[in-house]
Design a protein around this motif. Structure first.
Motif, PDB file in Angstrom:
ATOM      1  N   PRO A 171       0.800  -1.244   0.000  1.00 42.47           N
ATOM      2  CA  PRO A 171       0.000   0.000   0.000  1.00 42.47           C
ATOM      3  C   PRO A 171       0.821   1.277   0.000  1.00 42.47           C
ATOM      4  CG  PRO A 171      -0.043  -1.033   2.167  1.00 42.47           C
ATOM      5  CD  PRO A 171       0.631  -2.010   1.245  1.00 42.47           C
ATOM      6  N   ASN A 172       2.132   1.200   0.178  1.00 37.23           N
ATOM      7  CA  ASN A 172       2.952   2.410   0.126  1.00 37.23           C
ATOM      8  C   ASN A 172       3.563   2.637  -1.251  1.00 37.23           C
ATOM      9  OD1 ASN A 172       4.639   0.131   0.527  1.00 37.23           O
ATOM     10  ND2 ASN A 172       6.306   1.415   1.270  1.00 37.23           N
ATOM     11  N   LEU A 173       3.179   1.805  -2.245  1.00 33.47           N
ATOM     12  CA  LEU A 173       3.663   1.973  -3.619  1.00 33.47           C
ATOM     13  C   LEU A 173       2.570   2.632  -4.467  1.00 33.47           C
ATOM     14  CD1 LEU A 173       5.667   1.588  -5.899  1.00 33.47           C
ATOM     15  CD2 LEU A 173       4.813  -0.752  -6.189  1.00 33.47           C
ATOM     16  N   TYR A 174       2.843   3.861  -4.894  1.00 35.99           N
ATOM     17  CA  TYR A 174       1.922   4.626  -5.727  1.00 35.99           C
ATOM     18  C   TYR A 174       2.449   4.635  -7.164  1.00 35.99           C
ATOM     19  CZ  TYR A 174       0.141   6.516  -1.299  1.00 35.99           C
ATOM     20  OH  TYR A 174      -0.394   6.655  -0.045  1.00 35.99           O
ATOM     21  N   ILE A 175       1.538   4.501  -8.133  1.00 35.04           N
ATOM     22  CA  ILE A 175       1.918   4.557  -9.541  1.00 35.04           C
ATOM     23  C   ILE A 175       1.067   5.636 -10.210  1.00 35.04           C
ATOM     24  CG2 ILE A 175       2.219   3.267 -11.683  1.00 35.04           C
ATOM     25  CD1 ILE A 175       2.231   0.709 -10.084  1.00 35.04           C
ATOM     26  N   TRP A 176       1.725   6.708 -10.629  1.00 34.11           N
ATOM     27  CA  TRP A 176       1.029   7.833 -11.255  1.00 34.11           C
ATOM     28  C   TRP A 176       1.576   8.034 -12.662  1.00 34.11           C
ATOM     29  CZ3 TRP A 176       2.084  11.512  -6.525  1.00 34.11           C
ATOM     30  CH2 TRP A 176       1.336  11.053  -5.428  1.00 34.11           C
ATOM     31  N   ALA A 177       0.701   8.415 -13.584  1.00 34.52           N
ATOM     32  CA  ALA A 177       1.104   8.528 -14.984  1.00 34.52           C
ATOM     33  C   ALA A 177       0.432   9.718 -15.641  1.00 34.52           C
ATOM     34  CB  ALA A 177       0.753   7.243 -15.733  1.00 34.52           C
ATOM     35  N   THR A 178       1.073  10.229 -16.694  1.00 31.49           N
ATOM     36  CA  THR A 178       0.478  11.257 -17.539  1.00 31.49           C
ATOM     37  C   THR A 178       0.257  10.672 -18.928  1.00 31.49           C
ATOM     38  OG1 THR A 178       2.572  12.142 -18.405  1.00 31.49           O
ATOM     39  CG2 THR A 178       1.773  13.036 -16.318  1.00 31.49           C
ATOM     40  N   MET A 179      -0.728  11.217 -19.632  1.00 36.02           N
ATOM     41  CA  MET A 179      -0.918  10.790 -21.019  1.00 36.02           C
ATOM     42  C   MET A 179      -1.765  11.805 -21.769  1.00 36.02           C
ATOM     43  SD  MET A 179      -3.743   7.735 -21.136  1.00 36.02           S
ATOM     44  CE  MET A 179      -5.482   8.055 -20.861  1.00 36.02           C
ATOM     45  N   ASN A 180      -1.629  11.771 -23.086  1.00 34.89           N
ATOM     46  CA  ASN A 180      -2.447  12.557 -24.000  1.00 34.89           C
ATOM     47  C   ASN A 180      -2.966  11.589 -25.048  1.00 34.89           C
ATOM     48  OD1 ASN A 180      -3.476  14.160 -26.077  1.00 34.89           O
ATOM     49  ND2 ASN A 180      -1.969  15.778 -25.757  1.00 34.89           N
ATOM     50  N   ARG A 181      -4.241  11.312 -25.017  1.00 33.21           N
ATOM     51  CA  ARG A 181      -4.806  10.274 -25.890  1.00 33.21           C
ATOM     52  C   ARG A 181      -4.696  10.634 -27.360  1.00 33.21           C
ATOM     53  NH1 ARG A 181      -9.825   7.333 -22.975  1.00 33.21           N
ATOM     54  NH2 ARG A 181      -9.292   7.765 -20.815  1.00 33.21           N
ATOM     55  N   SER A 182      -4.571  11.929 -27.669  1.00 31.00           N
ATOM     56  CA  SER A 182      -4.531  12.342 -29.068  1.00 31.00           C
ATOM     57  C   SER A 182      -3.127  12.651 -29.551  1.00 31.00           C
ATOM     58  CB  SER A 182      -5.425  13.580 -29.274  1.00 31.00           C
ATOM     59  OG  SER A 182      -6.768  13.271 -28.984  1.00 31.00           O
ATOM     60  N   ASP A 183      -2.124  12.366 -28.748  1.00 29.53           N
ATOM     61  CA  ASP A 183      -0.751  12.580 -29.185  1.00 29.53           C
ATOM     62  C   ASP A 183      -0.489  11.764 -30.445  1.00 29.53           C
ATOM     63  OD1 ASP A 183       2.099  13.563 -28.059  1.00 29.53           O
ATOM     64  OD2 ASP A 183       2.310  11.608 -29.011  1.00 29.53           O
ATOM     65  N   GLN A 184       0.343  12.295 -31.341  1.00 31.59           N
ATOM     66  CA  GLN A 184       0.555  11.617 -32.619  1.00 31.59           C
ATOM     67  C   GLN A 184       1.236  10.258 -32.450  1.00 31.59           C
ATOM     68  OE1 GLN A 184       3.110  13.956 -35.100  1.00 31.59           O
ATOM     69  NE2 GLN A 184       4.605  14.379 -33.485  1.00 31.59           N
ATOM     70  N   ASN A 185       1.899  10.021 -31.307  1.00 33.16           N
ATOM     71  CA  ASN A 185       2.516   8.727 -31.049  1.00 33.16           C
ATOM     72  C   ASN A 185       1.707   7.878 -30.079  1.00 33.16           C
ATOM     73  OD1 ASN A 185       4.885   9.066 -32.645  1.00 33.16           O
ATOM     74  ND2 ASN A 185       5.669  10.497 -31.106  1.00 33.16           N
TER      75      ASN A 185
END
Length: 502
Positions: A356-370
């Motif tokens: 429970p002390n392991l956090y996983i956070w992410a960013t994304m842009n669904r329309s990015d060309q890649n």
């Protein structure tokens, strides 16, 4: 004081020098010291030479696995001795009887004394020390202390420490960093969070600021070629050298330190490094930050780790925050976990379950060309937060030259987004966020041309760009229309005022 052998002092001095002078790649480091204890004391010992603070816990782990009653630590700096002494409670197990601390000065010239000093003995029986009975005060009058009590619930051989590979006695370390002193646990964010929105919406900044409250942060960036072994970890080749007689290698462009070989080691990726930290520090927060989550095939990059994203979320349950399922990872990962004793109380040796002390956070842009498509089975395991392009930015009032006038960045950006919104088929993840350019870049008309007009022309509209920009059939013509801020590529802005013309 009993001194049963005149050779004991000199032989111990020689054995310590052998450890000091041994190659870091040698599998026989400390062999002479082991022989000394076996011959003179009739006991086995664990031996380590600590040259850097980031290797302290590595050495603890390696010596614990040898299950020796006695341990010898050699240091090249007294400050390392003090730091190791402060952490010794992490090392002590019920079976330990004695721990000896030696230091040495600079390597002496030929014929000069070695100058080894016995600084500290941690003993369970102060009246019965066979080493001191043999060598007396030859290595100085040592400080004497008692061993700390073993940690509550300590189990021999299951300590969690840091190593970078599976291999014999190599100097290795990963993430041996001190925790953030102002860190907090728990953190006021979900265990698994995806922040998404258009370019410049502040996704990375938000997570960076939030992660500043964690004790540890591990960062990575996904790209189209990111694989499971990059993110999780896996078996990789590495060059090692047998140091011996000088040899000449035909075709070698650089001088080699020894005879080259190739060995295969398990290299942990960001996920395993974060998992190791979370197991090692169960009361501290660890954040794994993933930038551009959608640029790789995320379900393939996570692989069998995907199952671990299902977390217990029932408040009050002793498993709250842990992965619902315990998995047996791939054989090379499993071997790395077992060899390095990486586990926590709720998982079997060699298996994995996120704590429970392991956090996983992410960013994304669904329309990015890649961007790659993320399937619903993957996405449903995450909390999500959308950052709108309509939210005001910290420097929306920054001045921008447009059409020979001074307008604000907020006015220019709003007009661009409104015009994009009026076009069919342009997703809002392609709009401009308030931090698309820095405040410094906004003052440079060339940066606006390259990064704003260029982004819209080449990435957003492409063949439709001529219908968006007034009077420009090519990107080269657009440069003339823009004219370093003197022109109006998208016409009059909705709230533009020419009162401040320059």
């Amino acid at each position: 004081m009993l001194n049963i052998s005149g050779n004991a002092v000199g032989d111990l001095d020689t054995a310590l020098a052998s450890l000091r002078d041994a190659s870091s790649q040698s599998n026989q480091k400390g062999a002479d010291l082991l022989k000394w204890f076996n011959h003179y004391v009739n006991e086995t010992v664990a031996v380590s030479y600590i040259k850097d603070p980031k290797y302290i816990r590595n050495r603890f782990k390696e010596q614990k696995e040898k299950f020796a009653k006695n341990t010898v630590f050699l240091f090249n700096d007294e400050s390392l001795l003090k730091r190791t002494a402060a952490l010794i409670s992490e090392y002590v197990e019920p079976g330990h009887e004695r721990v000896y601390f030696f230091t040495h000065g600079p390597k002496p010239t030929k014929g000069a004394p070695n100058n080894f000093i016995l600084h500290l003995r941690l003993l369970t029986d102060l009246a019965n020390d066979p080493l001191y009975a043999l060598v007396g005060n030859h290595f100085g009058q040592p400080e004497v202390g008692t061993l700390p009590a073993p940690p509550q619930g300590s189990v021999q051989g299951t300590a969690v420490v840091s190593t970078i590979d599976v291999g014999p006695d190599l100097d290795r370390s990963i993430d041996e960093v001190e925790p953030n002193e102002s860190g907090q646990f728990p953190l006021d964010q979900p265990l698994q969070l995806i922040v998404h929105g258009c370019p410049g919406s502040g996704k990375s900044h938000l997570l960076q600021e939030t992660a500043s409250h964690a004790h540890f942060t591990v960062r990575t960036v996904f790209h189209p070629s990111t694989k499971y072994t990059d993110f999780v970890g896996g078996l990789r080749p590495e060059s090692v050298y047998l140091v011996g007689e000088d040899k000449t290698f035909i075709g070698a462009e650089n001088e080699l330190p020894g005879e080259p070989y190739v060995q295969y080691v398990v290299r942990p990726g960001p996920l395993l490094r974060a998992y190791r930290l979370a197991c090692l520090h169960p009361t501290l927060s660890v954040v794994l930050l993933i930038e551009e989550l959608s640029r790789a095939v995320a379900s393939e990059v996570f692989g069998d780790m995907l199952q671990l994203l299902d977390r217990h979320d029932t408040a009050g349950d002793k498993l709250c925050g842990y992965s619902e399922y315990e998995i047996e990872p791939q054989p090379d990962v499993r071997a790395w976990l077992r060899m390095n004793g990486i586990r926590h109380d709720m998982v079997a040796a060699g298996n994995m379950r996120f704590p429970p002390n392991l956090y996983i956070w992410a960013t994304m842009n669904r329309s990015d060309q890649n961007a790659r498509q993320l399937d619903s089975a993957f996405l449903r395991r995450w909390s999500k937060r959308y950052l709108s392009y309509l939210v005001a930015g910290a420097y929306d009032s920054a001045q921008v030259r447009y059409g020979g006038a001074i307008v604000t960045w907020g006015e220019l950006r709003s007009s661009i987004n409104e015009r994009l919104r009026s076009l069919e088929g342009i997703p809002e993840d392609k709009f401009l966020g308030p931090y698309f350019l820095s405040e410094r870049e906004l003052a440079d008309p060339r940066a606006i041309y390259e990064d704003i007009w260029g982004y819209i022309w080449n990435d957003v509209l492409k063949s439709r760009a001529t219908h968006f920009f007034d009077g420009a059939e090519t990107f080269a013509e657009l440069q003339k229309v823009w004219n370093d801020g003197a022109g109006r590529p998208i016409g009059v802005l909705g709230t533009e005022s020419l009162a401040n013309a320059v």
